[in-house]
Design an enzyme around this catalytic site. Sequence first.
Site, short mmCIF file in Angstrom:
data_model
loop_
_atom_site.label_atom_id
_atom_site.label_comp_id
_atom_site.label_asym_id
_atom_site.label_seq_id
_atom_site.Cartn_x
_atom_site.Cartn_y
_atom_site.Cartn_z
N GLU A 162 -40.09 -66.82 -35.80
CA GLU A 162 -40.58 -65.28 -35.98
C GLU A 162 -41.65 -65.20 -37.03
O GLU A 162 -41.87 -63.96 -37.80
CB GLU A 162 -39.53 -64.43 -36.31
CG GLU A 162 -38.39 -64.33 -35.26
CD GLU A 162 -37.56 -63.07 -35.33
OE1 GLU A 162 -37.29 -62.54 -36.59
OE2 GLU A 162 -36.46 -63.19 -34.56
N GLU A 269 -31.63 -66.96 -30.00
CA GLU A 269 -30.69 -66.16 -30.80
C GLU A 269 -30.37 -65.12 -29.52
O GLU A 269 -31.36 -64.52 -28.71
CB GLU A 269 -31.11 -65.20 -31.81
CG GLU A 269 -31.31 -66.14 -33.09
CD GLU A 269 -31.90 -65.45 -34.25
OE1 GLU A 269 -31.83 -64.11 -34.02
OE2 GLU A 269 -32.18 -66.01 -35.28
#
Length: 480
Positions: A162, A269
């Site tokens: 990220e 995730e």
Amino acid sequence: MISLFRKVALLLASLVSIVYAVHTIEVHNQEFVDTVTNKRLMIIGVDYQPGGQSGYNPGAGQDTLSNGTVCLRDAALLQRLGVNTIRVYNVDPAANHDECASIFNAVGIYMILDVNSPLSGESIDRSNPAGSYNVGYLTRVFGVVEAFKGYPNTLAFFSANEVMNDIPTSKDNPPYIRAIQRDIKNYIAKHSTRTIPVGYSAADVRPILQDTWAYLQCNINGTADQSRSDFFGLNSYSWCGGDATFQTSGYDVLTTMFSNSTIPVFFSEYGCNKPQGTPRVFNEVAAIYGPEMTALSGGLVYEYSEEPDDFGLVVINDNTTVSLRQDYDNLQGQYNKLNITLIESANSTATGLTAPACSTDLISSSGFSTNFTIPSPPDGVNDLINNGIKNPNNGKLVQVTATAVPMAVYASNGNQIQNLAITPLPNDESNTPGGETTTANTTSTASPSASPTKKGDAGKSFNVATSGLLGVALTVLLLS
């Protein structure tokens, strides 16, 4: 004369201590593939970081995979849950991970390791990628590679997580992500006996998601482009609540987006916990592993242990005992419904795909980088790649002799699970859901009221594990 019982015990001990190794995994177009059986590995996984960031303490040689007793407990729970992969976010390259890696290997569970950490200088700074991309940072990254390259159940490395979380951060960072991937892959090529995939874990930020994937999967210099991602992970929580569907969650959009991917795409995730405090039902599992989403390669549920953000499947109590949450039971029930034959079958759309050449035409957002000139390695890095880092900590498999979990584990109903143990898998198998439930083998002993209740996975009982080996031992002795 040694008694028959003693002979059986000695033979049983020798069988339990055998070091099995899962088959290594390669990338073939859209898929992760077993290098021996050629079966597809669909990731059925959980993100594993007990203690969160506080569980990473390199000054004390402590990280998620440094305590064998803890790993034995959690491997037993994860094996019973049915997972075949864990993601570990923060690891100390100087710590000894042999026992933990060997335990997870013994139960058929692969590991995906992040090469970064939350500490200063141990990750790329999204606000200053050029300044944080330096020889000191890459020395540590290569140390992670050295520590885990020797384990056959090391499935892959995440080069970053990220780094891009909005349009402004997508301007300067993409070339540096590719540079790190190039450096890691060149180091692996020089210092590992096998290829280990390297990729990126992206935030589900829809304005830049497709551009991120397109930028990272394209070829700059043809098929030998080492900066290209080997796979693409997506941290997505768009399927939220029991009423969500394939369409309302946007899974249909994601499936269309990645249908022609030339690299594996999976959820690094997933598992929305809104509203908080309500057990998750995980009905997205049926979609992720169903016939509509075969272009993707599964996913990792966030997360194993309960932390302040309330995503835990288990609660790890202060005395190292574990309490399972209802979320664990619900996820296990969903995994038990999976069609393993479908999951291991090759995706017919994955053949004949060719990575596109990198060009500005691939990028749709006006703010996303169209710079495909990848930064050269910082001074000193090529020397590290060619000659290796100094005094590397090289991990290796060791014998797993202990199988029984020494601390108490409590089912979601509060009763203690009896005879909890790992079951080493023969024939280099990876783990699969086994139809087990967490409440089937419990006593009325309630979990300590003073301890917080945490949910978790439970391993197959030692009685089951040893019964098969005992049968082998008796057969050998009777025939001798």
